[in-house]
Design a protein around this motif. Sequence first.
Motif, PDB file in Angstrom:
ATOM      1  N   LYS A   1      -1.789   5.272  17.133  1.00 12.50           N
ATOM      2  CA  LYS A   1      -1.945   6.522  16.366  1.00 12.50           C
ATOM      3  C   LYS A   1      -2.928   7.407  17.128  1.00 12.50           C
ATOM      4  O   LYS A   1      -3.931   6.904  17.615  1.00 12.50           O
TER       5      LYS A   1
ATOM      6  N   ASP B   1      -1.546  12.859   9.084  1.00 15.27           N
ATOM      7  CA  ASP B   1      -0.531  11.810   8.900  1.00 15.27           C
ATOM      8  C   ASP B   1       0.099  11.944   7.515  1.00 15.27           C
ATOM      9  O   ASP B   1      -0.509  11.572   6.509  1.00 15.27           O
TER      10      ASP B   1
ATOM     11  N   TRP C   1       0.804  -1.217   0.000  1.00 14.35           N
ATOM     12  CA  TRP C   1       0.000   0.000   0.000  1.00 14.35           C
ATOM     13  C   TRP C   1       0.843   1.276   0.000  1.00 14.35           C
ATOM     14  O   TRP C   1       0.314   2.366  -0.178  1.00 14.35           O
TER      15      TRP C   1
ATOM     16  N   GLU D   1       0.063  -1.161  16.651  1.00 16.46           N
ATOM     17  CA  GLU D   1       0.494   0.157  16.162  1.00 16.46           C
ATOM     18  C   GLU D   1      -0.431   1.257  16.667  1.00 16.46           C
ATOM     19  O   GLU D   1      -1.622   1.264  16.381  1.00 16.46           O
TER      20      GLU D   1
ATOM     21  N   VAL E   1       0.528  -7.316  12.097  1.00 22.08           N
ATOM     22  CA  VAL E   1       0.344  -5.973  12.666  1.00 22.08           C
ATOM     23  C   VAL E   1      -1.140  -5.664  12.883  1.00 22.08           C
ATOM     24  O   VAL E   1      -1.999  -6.062  12.099  1.00 22.08           O
TER      25      VAL E   1
ATOM     26  N   HIS F   1      -1.714  -5.721   3.519  1.00 21.00           N
ATOM     27  CA  HIS F   1      -3.022  -5.962   4.111  1.00 21.00           C
ATOM     28  C   HIS F   1      -3.655  -7.071   3.274  1.00 21.00           C
ATOM     29  O   HIS F   1      -3.418  -7.135   2.066  1.00 21.00           O
TER      30      HIS F   1
ATOM     31  N   ASP G   1       6.685   2.809   5.997  1.00 24.21           N
ATOM     32  CA  ASP G   1       5.246   3.030   5.819  1.00 24.21           C
ATOM     33  C   ASP G   1       5.064   4.481   5.389  1.00 24.21           C
ATOM     34  O   ASP G   1       4.651   5.336   6.163  1.00 24.21           O
TER      35      ASP G   1
ATOM     36  N   THR H   1      -1.107  -7.886   7.640  1.00 22.17           N
ATOM     37  CA  THR H   1      -2.050  -7.183   8.500  1.00 22.17           C
ATOM     38  C   THR H   1      -3.444  -7.233   7.867  1.00 22.17           C
ATOM     39  O   THR H   1      -3.607  -7.740   6.755  1.00 22.17           O
TER      40      THR H   1
ATOM     41  N   GLU I   1       5.206   3.946  14.776  1.00 23.42           N
ATOM     42  CA  GLU I   1       5.404   4.662  13.510  1.00 23.42           C
ATOM     43  C   GLU I   1       5.855   6.092  13.788  1.00 23.42           C
ATOM     44  O   GLU I   1       5.245   6.796  14.605  1.00 23.42           O
TER      45      GLU I   1
ATOM     46  N   TRP J   1      -3.121  -2.258  13.371  1.00 26.38           N
ATOM     47  CA  TRP J   1      -3.265  -0.816  13.478  1.00 26.38           C
ATOM     48  C   TRP J   1      -4.751  -0.570  13.689  1.00 26.38           C
ATOM     49  O   TRP J   1      -5.587  -1.122  12.971  1.00 26.38           O
TER      50      TRP J   1
ATOM     51  N   HIS K   1       3.137   8.844  13.598  1.00 29.91           N
ATOM     52  CA  HIS K   1       2.075   8.801  14.606  1.00 29.91           C
ATOM     53  C   HIS K   1       2.527   9.401  15.933  1.00 29.91           C
ATOM     54  O   HIS K   1       1.761  10.106  16.595  1.00 29.91           O
TER      55      HIS K   1
ATOM     56  N   PHE L   1     -10.567  -1.035   8.024  1.00 26.75           N
ATOM     57  CA  PHE L   1     -10.975   0.376   7.985  1.00 26.75           C
ATOM     58  C   PHE L   1     -11.659   0.801   6.692  1.00 26.75           C
ATOM     59  O   PHE L   1     -12.386   1.771   6.692  1.00 26.75           O
TER      60      PHE L   1
ATOM     61  N   ASP M   1       7.531   1.181  11.779  1.00 23.43           N
ATOM     62  CA  ASP M   1       7.068   1.876  10.574  1.00 23.43           C
ATOM     63  C   ASP M   1       7.851   3.177  10.438  1.00 23.43           C
ATOM     64  O   ASP M   1       7.634   4.139  11.186  1.00 23.43           O
TER      65      ASP M   1
HETATM   66  C1  GCO Z   1      -1.914   4.656   8.742  1.00 25.61           C
HETATM   67  C2  GCO Z   1      -1.183   3.452   9.260  1.00 25.61           C
HETATM   68  C3  GCO Z   1      -1.232   2.302   8.327  1.00 25.61           C
HETATM   69  C4  GCO Z   1      -0.800   1.003   9.000  1.00 25.61           C
HETATM   70  C5  GCO Z   1      -1.096  -0.123   8.093  1.00 25.61           C
HETATM   71  C6  GCO Z   1      -0.600  -1.434   8.611  1.00 25.61           C
HETATM   72  O1  GCO Z   1      -1.785   5.665   9.404  1.00 25.61           O
HETATM   73  O2  GCO Z   1      -2.590   4.575   7.725  1.00 25.61           O
HETATM   74  O3  GCO Z   1       0.120   3.811   9.506  1.00 25.61           O
HETATM   75  O4  GCO Z   1      -0.464   2.558   7.190  1.00 25.61           O
HETATM   76  O5  GCO Z   1       0.542   1.016   9.317  1.00 25.61           O
HETATM   77  O6  GCO Z   1      -2.483  -0.168   7.928  1.00 25.61           O
HETATM   78  O7  GCO Z   1      -1.333  -1.820   9.683  1.00 25.61           O
END
Ligand code: GCO
Length: 391
Positions: A184, A256, A17, A182, A136, A55, A292, A91, A218, A138, A221, A95, A246
């Motif tokens: 955030k 972010d 991604w 993770e 992972v 993912h 990431d 992962t 990360e 998140w 974050h 979402f 990350d």
């Molecule tokens: C974000 C997150 C994601 C996760 C990813 C792996 O803020 O979007 O950092 O990039 O790291 O979904 O779980």
Amino acid sequence: MDAYTPTRGDRFTFGLWTVGNRGSDPFGGPVRDHIDPCEIVRNLAECGAFGVNLHDNDLVPLGKSQKERDTIVSNFKRALSENDMVVPMATTNLFSHPVFKDGAFTSNDPRVRAFALQKTMDGIDLGVELGAKLYVFWGGREGTEADACRDVRTAIERMREAMNFLTGYVKANGYDLRFALEAKPNEPRSENYFPTTGHMLHFISTLADEEMVGVNPEVAHEVMSGLSFPHAVGQAMEAGKLFHIDLNSQKIGRYDQDLRFGSEDPRQAFLLVRLLEGTGGGEPYRGPLHFDAHAYRSEDEQGVWEFARGNMRTYKILKAKARAFDSDPEVCELLRCHEDPELEALWQAGYDSKRAQSLRQIDLKPDEVARIGLRYERLDQLMMEHIFGVR
Ligand code: GCO
Ligand code: MN
Ligand code: MN
């Protein structure tokens, strides 16, 4: 080729991604085409990466039949082996689907929580099939706007139930897989649960299979919260919980940004690499070095691979600088501790009344101690000169 050209031995990874990011933002649609996952594998291998993470739905889009899934997975496995690439981490996307609009494991609707568990068990099976050793979590949309909808304690309890159920699933299947959580602070929700790595570390200590669960901090974050990323990582390392990381870059107090590693914060990035590599002492981090991040929206696909190389080169440049800094004789001299084993033994050996009595009787001359300059100005300037490349 130069000393900073990435190679397999550097353990650099990217998410499908990340380099696959098409540049959409809340104000505009994609500016780049979709890149096939097998094509991403080929390109990343050529750039010198060691692996790729995903993912579930980065590889197998939602709604595919079992047969379609199997074909996609077997083509992907072939691409991995042809390019000598691995999948160290997988992962779940909890979402994107509208059903997760109010979270997944913490949702008030038990059907949503059940669906999240189904999807994660499938994602775990997929990750394990691809060789992943880390899974992972998140939070994604685990959070609130209308805070009255749910007691925070309920959210935490639901998250614990989910983690305990899923470590149970991993153990029952005999999978060699550990979890990395993770944190955030916000985005996409107004308030995310478990906003920092510190929150996660405590939560982990309450889990049934605590030893299977660590963190995936990360850069962006922690910086969004205005906190020091090297401090968060240092605490995770000290707790033996840095399972994954990350890497990216971020300006304080913004959305972010997921910028190229080191691009906004060379000083913090230097301190982070120094910590991860252990050049200043302590055990180094030995897991995958995952980026990431994604390329600026201004870029075409060529810019994406330029971006990928840039992340890895910056890490290697900072690693070389960290080594040079920590072997600089003047730095070593400045860092030499004022150790006094005899004095320290009075408390390091633990409390006893005799030692406490002796400790109380020493005249420590605090006014004299207070007058000693610590020379941190010199130390910090030396660090900056190493970073600037003039030393
Ligand atoms: C974000 C997150 C994601 C996760 C990813 C792996 O803020 O979007 O950092 O990039 O790291 O979904 O779980
Ligand atoms: Mn991340
Ligand atoms: Mn992020």
